[in-house]
Design an enzyme around this catalytic site. Sequence first.
Site, mmCIF file in Angstrom:
data_model
loop_
_atom_site.group_PDB
_atom_site.id
_atom_site.type_symbol
_atom_site.label_atom_id
_atom_site.label_comp_id
_atom_site.label_asym_id
_atom_site.label_seq_id
_atom_site.Cartn_x
_atom_site.Cartn_y
_atom_site.Cartn_z
ATOM 1 N N HIS A 31 0.838 -1.202 0.000
ATOM 2 C CA HIS A 31 0.000 0.000 0.000
ATOM 3 C C HIS A 31 0.874 1.253 0.000
ATOM 4 O O HIS A 31 1.541 1.550 0.991
ATOM 5 C CB HIS A 31 -0.898 -0.029 1.244
ATOM 6 N N ASP A 60 -0.954 5.491 -6.676
ATOM 7 C CA ASP A 60 -2.089 6.412 -6.773
ATOM 8 C C ASP A 60 -1.721 7.497 -7.775
ATOM 9 O O ASP A 60 -0.659 8.118 -7.655
ATOM 10 C CB ASP A 60 -2.384 7.057 -5.417
ATOM 11 N N HIS A 73 -1.019 10.131 -3.202
ATOM 12 C CA HIS A 73 -2.288 9.611 -2.685
ATOM 13 C C HIS A 73 -3.405 10.628 -2.811
ATOM 14 O O HIS A 73 -4.553 10.277 -3.079
ATOM 15 C CB HIS A 73 -2.157 9.190 -1.224
#
Length: 364
Positions: A31, A60, A73
Amino acid sequence: MKKLLSFLLIALIALSASVAFAGANKIVIAHRGASGYLPEHTLEAKAAAYFMGVDYIEQDLVMTKDDQLVVLHDHYLDRITDVMEKFPKRFRMVNGEKRWFAIDFTLPEIKTLKVTEGFNVKDGKKVQGFGTRFPMFSSSFEVPTFEEELQLIQGLNKSTGKNVGIYPEIKAPWFHRAEGKDISMAALNMLKAYGYTTKEDKVYVQCFDPIETRRISKDLLPKLGMNVKVVQLIAETSWNETMEKKNGKFVPYNYDWMFEKGAMERISQYADGIGPWKPMLVKNDSTGNNLIITDMVKDAHANGMEVHPYTFRLDNGRIPAYAASFEDMLDIFYYTVDVDGVFTDFPDRAVNFLRRAEYQRQGL
């Protein structure tokens, strides 16, 4: 000598087994990279995750003023960089707060910024979000482009002989569209340029916006001659994660239908998987002796979809009360709830957990 050779043979078998186990059925998705150890989405965090043995690494994606894809992000720069000091007047007002948007800066300008561990501003001071993580504004990090990250991962795949995948997220397509930019098309064109075109390639394209996820699946991918795996991320309506225009103004997209009977069948018509928040699968009021598990995973699997929940963290307060430890939480989700993979900030712990668990299940 025979004993030594036998030991080496066993070690080699165990090593090859561990590699197979780690990615055969259950996967680990880094992540924002190894973001529990290094500032999120930096190339350093991605390289660390790579060598921790993950299956996929997340990106992202947001767009810059000059139409470049960068890995962030948020579509803001002010949570992880020194943009407020470098460009003090280049903000927009959002709900009474100053925010510095990536889309208002060119890539050369963004490359001048120093990236750090995420922080919040309280009483005029920067307060680190996760206090035990990498120290704020230590060392030297920058915002990478999507292309730079693809080159890094593909380069490592070549030099190591591994095949670590990518997991890009199309961030806020509704926002980019309002700014005159088609971020989904830009991201897919980049994927195609780097050879990610089929479901056999190690890529998942994820998005929170169901309108856009369907567009990607049903319109853009066929138009580009692509057929990669698509994942529908699931949010709570109250998060305002996705907005849609109604009667000339933006209002929050209503996700409520995704929790109703038949929702997984509807999603499976345009997606290969779902990315739910952990409490959507195991209720927060569960206890160690009474796990309250929803039907979402069962229904998704019944409709041929994979399930990759987010986000598994070690930080204080991030392990739910029903789990005795981080590893216990992983065990619950991987083997009781039966998810196919997890997003985690601490990918080494998840990789090691899966290897140990599979050894035990194989009697090694």
